[in-house]
Design a protein around this motif. Sequence first.
Motif, short mmCIF file in Angstrom:
data_model
loop_
_atom_site.label_atom_id
_atom_site.label_comp_id
_atom_site.label_asym_id
_atom_site.label_seq_id
_atom_site.Cartn_x
_atom_site.Cartn_y
_atom_site.Cartn_z
N THR A 67 1.06 -1.31 0.32
CA THR A 67 -0.34 0.33 0.01
C THR A 67 0.87 1.27 0.18
OG1 THR A 67 -1.69 -0.81 1.41
CG2 THR A 67 -1.58 1.32 1.12
N THR A 68 0.70 1.89 -1.09
CA THR A 68 1.54 3.31 -1.10
C THR A 68 0.46 4.22 -0.63
OG1 THR A 68 0.46 3.60 -2.68
CG2 THR A 68 2.91 2.40 -2.92
N PHE A 69 1.43 5.49 0.29
CA PHE A 69 1.35 6.79 0.76
C PHE A 69 1.79 7.71 -0.32
CE2 PHE A 69 1.56 10.11 4.00
CZ PHE A 69 -0.24 10.01 4.75
N VAL A 70 1.80 8.72 -0.51
CA VAL A 70 2.04 9.59 -1.39
C VAL A 70 1.46 11.09 -1.32
CG1 VAL A 70 2.59 10.40 -3.77
CG2 VAL A 70 2.63 8.34 -3.46
N VAL A 71 2.62 11.58 -0.94
CA VAL A 71 2.11 13.14 -0.13
C VAL A 71 3.02 14.34 -1.81
CG1 VAL A 71 1.66 12.87 2.18
CG2 VAL A 71 3.91 13.15 2.29
N ASN A 72 2.25 15.01 -1.48
CA ASN A 72 3.23 15.86 -2.06
C ASN A 72 2.97 17.44 -2.15
OD1 ASN A 72 0.40 17.42 -2.65
ND2 ASN A 72 0.99 17.58 -5.00
N THR A 73 2.88 17.30 -0.67
CA THR A 73 3.29 18.28 0.94
C THR A 73 4.02 18.34 1.88
OG1 THR A 73 2.18 20.70 2.07
CG2 THR A 73 0.96 18.74 1.01
N ASN A 74 4.44 18.57 3.01
CA ASN A 74 5.07 18.07 4.18
C ASN A 74 3.84 17.92 5.12
OD1 ASN A 74 7.62 18.36 3.56
ND2 ASN A 74 7.85 20.84 3.88
N VAL A 75 3.66 16.64 5.67
CA VAL A 75 2.12 16.47 6.56
C VAL A 75 1.92 15.90 7.79
CG1 VAL A 75 0.81 16.17 4.34
CG2 VAL A 75 2.10 14.20 5.78
N ILE A 76 1.60 16.44 8.77
CA ILE A 76 1.46 15.51 10.28
C ILE A 76 0.51 15.02 10.25
CG2 ILE A 76 1.29 16.44 12.63
CD1 ILE A 76 2.48 19.18 11.69
N VAL A 77 1.14 13.30 10.74
CA VAL A 77 -0.17 12.33 10.91
C VAL A 77 0.16 12.35 12.72
CG1 VAL A 77 -0.55 10.01 9.96
CG2 VAL A 77 0.51 11.49 8.75
N ASN A 78 -1.31 12.61 12.61
CA ASN A 78 -1.67 12.21 14.27
C ASN A 78 0.24 12.52 15.29
OD1 ASN A 78 -2.87 11.91 16.58
ND2 ASN A 78 -1.93 9.79 16.74
N GLY A 79 0.41 13.75 14.76
CA GLY A 79 1.76 14.61 15.66
C GLY A 79 2.81 14.42 14.50
N LYS A 80 3.02 13.41 14.44
CA LYS A 80 4.25 12.99 13.53
C LYS A 80 4.96 14.09 12.45
CE LYS A 80 8.04 10.48 12.98
NZ LYS A 80 9.42 10.83 13.67
N PRO A 81 5.72 14.44 11.53
CA PRO A 81 6.01 14.58 10.83
C PRO A 81 6.33 14.59 10.07
CG PRO A 81 7.59 16.50 12.55
CD PRO A 81 5.64 14.96 13.46
N ILE A 82 5.54 14.46 9.03
CA ILE A 82 6.28 13.27 7.88
C ILE A 82 6.92 14.90 6.38
CG2 ILE A 82 5.50 11.35 6.08
CD1 ILE A 82 5.46 10.24 9.03
N PRO A 83 7.57 14.11 5.56
CA PRO A 83 8.34 15.22 4.44
C PRO A 83 7.11 15.11 3.49
CG PRO A 83 10.07 13.81 5.06
CD PRO A 83 9.34 13.75 6.19
#
Length: 167
Positions: A67-83
């Motif tokens: 399962t792929t998860f692609v973000v084209n912006t920096n996000v915060i997933v339940n408090g965890k920063p994900i670039p």
Amino acid sequence: MALLPLRGTAQDDPTQRPSPPAKAGCTFADGKKITVDYSSPRMRGRKIFDGLVPYGEVWRAGANEATTFVVNTNVIVNGKPIPAGSYTLFTLPNRDKWQLIVSKQTGEWGIPYPGEQYDFGRVEMKVTKLTAPVRNFLIAFDKNADRCTMRLDWETTRASVDISEKK
């Protein structure tokens, strides 16, 4: 007489697989996006959680390819920063608490789990019981003001996590 390989089997066409491909996504107010590609297994009369998907073991959150998860912006997933970038999603389900695992390892088949050394991070997911069974595994998003809530629904379980754009 030479034997030729068969063409056109169900495995050649992902849409004909028992767990067909599916896609989910969410768009933030500025047009930046989250996209999830996964395969959607079916219940087919099986007990899913604490059965087909054992509690306390990492699960690939779908079937077939990872399962792929692609973000084209920096996000915060339940408090965890994900670039911004491409990742693989796994989960660690338990009866009343789940973890979402965001893995830096990409491009693999859904199993085996590549290991904690590839984890970008793990976050807690909210777990709720559904009133009616969901027969086809579903990943979907609910858009709420400035965030997207990703939910994983199957059998009578919903695991969800809030994702917001990092400002």
